[in-house]
Design a protein around this motif. Structure first.
Motif, PDB file in Angstrom:
ATOM      1  N   GLN A   1      -6.413  92.576  77.947  1.00  0.00           N
ATOM      2  CA  GLN A   1      -7.657  91.840  78.061  1.00  0.00           C
ATOM      3  C   GLN A   1      -7.411  90.332  78.158  1.00  0.00           C
ATOM      4  O   GLN A   1      -8.062  89.635  78.914  1.00  0.00           O
ATOM      5  CB  GLN A   1      -8.559  92.144  76.849  1.00  0.00           C
ATOM      6  N   ASN A   2      -6.460  89.852  77.377  1.00  0.00           N
ATOM      7  CA  ASN A   2      -6.175  88.420  77.373  1.00  0.00           C
ATOM      8  C   ASN A   2      -4.669  88.216  77.257  1.00  0.00           C
ATOM      9  O   ASN A   2      -4.095  88.349  76.179  1.00  0.00           O
ATOM     10  CB  ASN A   2      -6.897  87.724  76.222  1.00  0.00           C
ATOM     11  N   TYR A   3      -4.057  87.912  78.374  1.00  0.00           N
ATOM     12  CA  TYR A   3      -2.601  87.744  78.408  1.00  0.00           C
ATOM     13  C   TYR A   3      -2.146  86.631  77.468  1.00  0.00           C
ATOM     14  O   TYR A   3      -1.112  86.755  76.797  1.00  0.00           O
ATOM     15  CB  TYR A   3      -2.156  87.458  79.846  1.00  0.00           C
ATOM     16  N   GLU A   4      -2.912  85.555  77.407  1.00  0.00           N
ATOM     17  CA  GLU A   4      -2.504  84.411  76.595  1.00  0.00           C
ATOM     18  C   GLU A   4      -2.441  84.748  75.110  1.00  0.00           C
ATOM     19  O   GLU A   4      -1.699  84.124  74.353  1.00  0.00           O
ATOM     20  CB  GLU A   4      -3.466  83.238  76.823  1.00  0.00           C
ATOM     21  N   ASP A   5      -3.222  85.751  74.669  1.00  0.00           N
ATOM     22  CA  ASP A   5      -3.264  86.088  73.249  1.00  0.00           C
ATOM     23  C   ASP A   5      -2.175  87.075  72.831  1.00  0.00           C
ATOM     24  O   ASP A   5      -2.070  87.408  71.648  1.00  0.00           O
ATOM     25  CB  ASP A   5      -4.632  86.677  72.880  1.00  0.00           C
ATOM     26  N   LEU A   6      -1.394  87.558  73.791  1.00  0.00           N
ATOM     27  CA  LEU A   6      -0.322  88.492  73.434  1.00  0.00           C
ATOM     28  C   LEU A   6       0.699  87.795  72.551  1.00  0.00           C
ATOM     29  O   LEU A   6       1.088  86.655  72.814  1.00  0.00           O
ATOM     30  CB  LEU A   6       0.371  89.017  74.696  1.00  0.00           C
ATOM     31  N   ARG A   7       1.114  88.490  71.504  1.00  0.00           N
ATOM     32  CA  ARG A   7       2.103  87.923  70.598  1.00  0.00           C
ATOM     33  C   ARG A   7       3.437  88.623  70.799  1.00  0.00           C
ATOM     34  O   ARG A   7       3.520  89.842  70.780  1.00  0.00           O
ATOM     35  CB  ARG A   7       1.649  88.077  69.148  1.00  0.00           C
ATOM     36  N   MET A   8       4.468  87.816  70.963  1.00  0.00           N
ATOM     37  CA  MET A   8       5.810  88.353  71.103  1.00  0.00           C
ATOM     38  C   MET A   8       6.551  88.196  69.777  1.00  0.00           C
ATOM     39  O   MET A   8       6.616  87.090  69.225  1.00  0.00           O
ATOM     40  CB  MET A   8       6.568  87.621  72.212  1.00  0.00           C
ATOM     41  N   GLU A   9       7.081  89.285  69.284  1.00  0.00           N
ATOM     42  CA  GLU A   9       7.833  89.268  68.030  1.00  0.00           C
ATOM     43  C   GLU A   9       9.195  89.896  68.256  1.00  0.00           C
ATOM     44  O   GLU A   9       9.364  90.734  69.139  1.00  0.00           O
ATOM     45  CB  GLU A   9       7.081  90.064  66.955  1.00  0.00           C
ATOM     46  N   PRO A  10      10.170  89.529  67.463  1.00  0.00           N
ATOM     47  CA  PRO A  10      11.450  90.232  67.558  1.00  0.00           C
ATOM     48  C   PRO A  10      11.264  91.679  67.108  1.00  0.00           C
ATOM     49  O   PRO A  10      10.416  91.966  66.254  1.00  0.00           O
ATOM     50  CB  PRO A  10      12.367  89.456  66.607  1.00  0.00           C
ATOM     51  N   PRO A  11      11.986  92.612  67.678  1.00  0.00           N
ATOM     52  CA  PRO A  11      11.797  94.016  67.294  1.00  0.00           C
ATOM     53  C   PRO A  11      12.218  94.256  65.847  1.00  0.00           C
ATOM     54  O   PRO A  11      13.096  93.571  65.316  1.00  0.00           O
ATOM     55  CB  PRO A  11      12.706  94.775  68.270  1.00  0.00           C
ATOM     56  N   VAL A  12      11.590  95.225  65.217  1.00  0.00           N
ATOM     57  CA  VAL A  12      12.002  95.579  63.854  1.00  0.00           C
ATOM     58  C   VAL A  12      13.345  96.306  63.895  1.00  0.00           C
ATOM     59  O   VAL A  12      14.058  96.361  62.893  1.00  0.00           O
ATOM     60  CB  VAL A  12      10.938  96.465  63.161  1.00  0.00           C
ATOM     61  N   GLU A  13      13.678  96.871  65.019  1.00  0.00           N
ATOM     62  CA  GLU A  13      14.976  97.526  65.171  1.00  0.00           C
ATOM     63  C   GLU A  13      16.076  96.476  65.317  1.00  0.00           C
ATOM     64  O   GLU A  13      15.877  95.410  65.909  1.00  0.00           O
ATOM     65  CB  GLU A  13      14.996  98.445  66.398  1.00  0.00           C
ATOM     66  N   THR A  14      17.227  96.774  64.763  1.00  0.00           N
ATOM     67  CA  THR A  14      18.412  95.929  64.908  1.00  0.00           C
ATOM     68  C   THR A  14      19.602  96.816  65.279  1.00  0.00           C
ATOM     69  O   THR A  14      19.519  98.046  65.224  1.00  0.00           O
ATOM     70  CB  THR A  14      18.726  95.173  63.602  1.00  0.00           C
ATOM     71  N   LEU A  15      20.693  96.173  65.656  1.00  0.00           N
ATOM     72  CA  LEU A  15      21.904  96.893  66.032  1.00  0.00           C
ATOM     73  C   LEU A  15      23.029  96.589  65.061  1.00  0.00           C
ATOM     74  O   LEU A  15      23.159  95.468  64.562  1.00  0.00           O
ATOM     75  CB  LEU A  15      22.349  96.503  67.450  1.00  0.00           C
ATOM     76  N   GLU A  16      23.827  97.598  64.792  1.00  0.00           N
ATOM     77  CA  GLU A  16      25.009  97.440  63.953  1.00  0.00           C
ATOM     78  C   GLU A  16      26.180  98.118  64.654  1.00  0.00           C
ATOM     79  O   GLU A  16      26.080  99.280  65.058  1.00  0.00           O
ATOM     80  CB  GLU A  16      24.771  98.066  62.573  1.00  0.00           C
ATOM     81  N   LEU A  17      27.284  97.388  64.808  1.00  0.00           N
ATOM     82  CA  LEU A  17      28.431  97.934  65.537  1.00  0.00           C
ATOM     83  C   LEU A  17      28.972  99.161  64.814  1.00  0.00           C
ATOM     84  O   LEU A  17      29.351  99.096  63.647  1.00  0.00           O
ATOM     85  CB  LEU A  17      29.526  96.879  65.678  1.00  0.00           C
ATOM     86  N   ASP A  18      28.998 100.266  65.538  1.00  0.00           N
ATOM     87  CA  ASP A  18      29.413 101.541  64.956  1.00  0.00           C
ATOM     88  C   ASP A  18      30.829 101.924  65.384  1.00  0.00           C
ATOM     89  O   ASP A  18      31.611 102.399  64.574  1.00  0.00           O
ATOM     90  CB  ASP A  18      28.418 102.629  65.394  1.00  0.00           C
ATOM     91  N   TRP A  19      31.160 101.721  66.662  1.00  0.00           N
ATOM     92  CA  TRP A  19      32.471 102.160  67.141  1.00  0.00           C
ATOM     93  C   TRP A  19      32.885 101.329  68.352  1.00  0.00           C
ATOM     94  O   TRP A  19      32.034 100.877  69.130  1.00  0.00           O
ATOM     95  CB  TRP A  19      32.429 103.636  67.524  1.00  0.00           C
TER      96      TRP A  19
END
Length: 811
Positions: free
Chosen positions: A168-186
């Motif tokens: 509805q309103n592009y200007e009101d969209l909020r960008m947040e960092p994702p709650v997901e993160t990465l951890e080196l496994d292998w």
């Protein structure tokens, strides 16, 4: 300066040609009456006052490289590009701007008239020569909102994207960092092809080696990994302290995002805690650190370092103080390795191209004596050396010989009273066919030598009599068991009696192809070494590998999981059976490299994207075992880079090398959808296209259009992973339609990251380096939930995403 000017002129000519080519390519869609007045004008009359054609071209098509200058008619047949024969036939730049394929279309499908379009500037008032350079179009990347569409400029090339109906309103969209993160496994791979002193064994049972920016500590029996990750660029060398706990590792210099060189250094760190103890030489070394060595006779009081500068500076550092003790120019020739004499820390030896030097550390300064070859043939390279129990030095060279060096007293009779002692060859032993790459002294005085060409390890007695041999190169010994690092980037474990098995394997050349299995913990890689490798993410191992005739660049699993298609560098593509590992189909589309393979969601179609600008579509039957040509998507002006299928399997979205986004009606006969507005609400089964409204925010400020190599949306449609040209992996929220979107950034690769893919259940992300030949497996972690902001998801999809993560049990 002259070269720079010449390059700038060539770029400007290319810009002009690109502008004219774009106009000519689209002229067939414009009524003749509209073009006649323009053709009657001279070139200068056609331009806005004070503006040159080159400036206008630069503003619109800034630095477009590799754009294919070919005309395609409505039926898709190629035609030779005919250039205007005189200045009077040139097309007005304003007309060029208004005749683009991506002219805005309203919801009813009607295109804006040329008159109205020409009266509506892209941003603000019409540009003048003064403010043209400040125009958003002239920068590397800019984004402008225009009602129902957004224009994104990459190097001056306009890319129009339409806002979905649920926004509805592009200007009101909020960008947040994702709650997901990465951890080196292998970490998959090992750098053995071009580095020495790169494999050690700790008392903890861990093998220590490196690849890319990571030093890996791999527990051989437990099959677990730990990672030392404090380096900012590729690790080049490694050594172990006499206490068998501390390690020293040196890195190359590398460059930052702006191309400026970074300073190399050496880290001294604790292998048990992975804590960095010291940083040695920051601001001292040039280009990189090639070799490091601890002293042994004084319990590791000193560290010797050789850098990669032209003079290969040799420096000795006080480990306790972290200060430089002394420094001297070594040689202009390549230096391969350095070691302290284990019984005398004042003696240091270096070897490399056509030399071996014996250094003496005295009163804070270094002096050297060159080894004298005398009657023996001087080899091209001295590859390695060890100290025998008797104090002699044994070297392995490129001629396949082991040379025994010793001190000779000064020849007083010939040289007079002031003659000094020299280091000469006492004995030459023929050892291998081809180079001797490594030597390893055993506790009882026996010697192991590793050859390159003959692939042999030979055990020698203390007096250099051959005792045993087996065909397998760079080894570190634990009792009777041997660890062998090979130039094929593998680590082998075994004994002379029982043979050897690979415990670490990897690619040996640049990699681009990556695909994850639709239902199993399996992924496939392929690259310039012509190897196709299938890996198991759960067991962290290579399941199987096969060698192709040409190198592979792209791949995709059939949705049924039984077969996989691999695109090659010559236009060929193969279908492999995952059970039998055999090629069951072999096809060719064009004679240029293939860049993307993608099955439709139900597996009934396969789309093949090529560098010849076409997308070839095949019918798929018999569970992925039979293919028949269905059609060809013709309309891109440059090579295909990425493509995705719609969820209903009827449409394709594609990107090309000149930053185009096109949509195709496959069910309707592979027709180009001219009205791109109609595709704004279409849902896509996968999202790997780097250009599109939903991923617009992944482009960082200053990007030039080639900075992002690959992109992948998670199956839960919550996050998107990005592989960039600056050795980083990024994680954004999905959708991500606003610029400067916050993200998580991860380091580890030492080269451009060529591809990323999520596993079938989104539990892991795979990232692939190019020249670093490294595959990193990241575990996806979710810290919590977030309700804020309009994430462009329907409530059903949000719930679906939460259910998926709950099922995993991720916390």
């Amino acid at each position: 300066m002259m070269e720079g000017r010449l390059q700038a002129q060539e770029d400007e000519i290319m810009l002009l040609k690109s502008s004219l080519a774009d106009a000519l390519r689209r002229l067939h869609g414009v009524p003749l009456a509209l073009t006649r007045p323009v053709q009657s004008l001279s070139l200068e009359d056609a331009l806005p006052e004070g503006m040159s054609l080159m400036e206008e071209a630069r503003a619109k098509f800034h630095h477009i490289q590799g754009l294919e200058l070919e005309e395609k008619d409505e039926e898709g047949e190629e035609k030779d590009l005919s250039w205007a024969s005189s200045v009077e036939e040139a097309i007005h730049p304003t007309a060029i701007r208004n005749l683009q394929r991506d002219d805005h279309q309203d919801p009813n499908g009607s295109t804006e008239s040329l008159s109205s379009a020409s009266q509506t500037p892209i941003s603000g008032s019409p540009a003048t020569p003064k403010d043209l350079s400040a125009s958003p179009r002239s920068g590397p990347l800019s984004i402008i909102l225009e009602g129902q569409s957004i224009k994104m400029f990459i190097r001056g090339r306009p890319i129009t994207m339409y806002v979905p109906s649920n926004i509805q309103n592009y200007e009101d969209l909020r960008m947040e960092p994702p709650v997901e993160t990465l951890e080196l496994d292998w970490v998959y791979g090992y750098r053995g092809r071009d580095c020495r002193a790169n494999l050690y064994l700790l008392s903890s049972g861990e093998a220590v080696y490196f690849i890319a920016c990571v030093v890996v500590l791999y527990h051989i029996n437990n099959r677990t990994q730990r990672h030392y990750r404090k380096h900012t660029d590729c690790v080049r060398c490694l050594t172990i302290h006499p206490d068998k706990v501390r390690m020293a590792s040196g890195q190359t210099a590398g460059v930052d995002k702006d191309g400026k060189p970074l300073q190399p250094y050496v880290h001294i760190w604790d292998s048990s805690t992975l804590i960095t103890l010291q940083q040695i030489g920051l601001g001292t070394f040039e280009r990189g650190v090639g070799s490091v060595a601890f002293s042994f006779a004084d319990a590791g009081a000193f560290l010797c370092v050789i850098d990669d500068s032209n003079e290969h500076m040799l420096s000795v550092w006080d480990c306790a103080k972290g200060t430089k003790h002394t420094e001297v120019k070594s040689t202009n020739e390549a230096v391969f390795t350095v070691e302290f004499n284990p019984s005398d820390s004042t003696n240091i030896i270096t070897c490399g191209k056509s030399h071996i030097y014996f250094w003496t550390l005295s009163a804070g300064s270094l002096t050297k004596k060159q080894g004298i070859f005398g009657k023996y043939k001087k080899p091209k390279f001295i590859q390695c050396f060890v100290f025998s129990l008797t104090g002699d030095v044994l070297t392995g060279d490129s001629e396949g010989n082991i040379l025994t060096w010793g001190k000779s007293p000064g020849d007083v009779k010939t040289l007079g009273k002031g003659a000094k002692e020299t280091f000469q060859i006492m004995r030459q032993t023929r050892a291998h066919d081809g180079s001797v790459f490594t030597l390893c002294m055993l506790q009882g005085g026996a010697l192991l030598s590793g050859g390159g060409k003959d692939r042999k390890i030979i055990r020698w007695s203390a007096d250099l009599a051959p005792e045993r041999e087996c065909e397998v190169k760079d080894a570190y010994v634990n009792g009777e068991e041997v660890l062998v690092g090979t130039t094929r980037n593998a680590i082998l474990r075994g004994t002379f009696s029982d043979g050897f098995v690979a415990i670490v394997q990897g690619h040996v050349d640049e990699m681009w192809g990556l695909a994850t299995h639709p239902s199993q913990d399996v992924f496939l890689t392929c690259g310039h070494d012509r190897q196709v490798c299938v890996w198991n993410t759960a067991e962290h191992k290579l399941d199987w590998c096969t060698t192709l005739e040409e190198y592979g660049l792209c791949a995709d699993f059939c949705p049924n999981g039984a077969v996989v298609s691999v695109g090659l560098s010559t236009g060929r593509w193969l279908v492999l059976d995952l059970q039998t590992k055999e090629v069951i189909s072999d096809y060719t589309d064009g004679n240029e490299q293939l860049s993307v393979m993608r099955y439709s969601p139900d597996g009934s179609f396969l789309a093949v994207g090529s560098h010849d600008n076409f997308i070839y579509v095949y019918n798929v039957t018999e569970c992925g075992r039979r293919y028949s040509r269905y059609g060809k998507c013709n309309g891109h002006s440059s090579f295909i880079t990425h493509l995705d299928w719609s969820k209903d399997g009827k449409y394709i979205m594609s990107n090309s090398g000149d930053y185009e986004i096109l949509y195709w009606d496959v069910a309707g006969g592979c027709k180009l959808l001219r009205n791109r507005y109609e595709s704004k609400d279409r849902e896509w089964a996968s999202y790997t296209c780097v250009l599109g409204f939903h991923v617009m925010g992944v482009w960082l400020e200053g990007s030039d259009g080639t900075d992002i190599n690959a992109l992948c949306r998670s199956h839960s449609e919550r996050v998107v992973a990005v592989a960039d040209d600056f050795c980083k992996v990024h994680l954004f929220q999905y959708p991500c339609p606003k610029p400067k979107a916050p993200n998580h950034s991860y380091e580890g690769h030492g080269s451009h990251v060529t591809n990323v893919r999520f596993t079938h259940c989104d539990s892991h992300l795979l990232s692939m380096g190019g020249k670093d030949t490294c595959i990193l497996q990241w575990e996806v972690k979710r810290a919590g939930t977030s309700d804020g902001g309009d994430r462009l998801h329907s409530s059903d999809r949000e719930a679906e995403g939460r259910d998926i993560f709950t099922e995993w049990g991720v916390t």
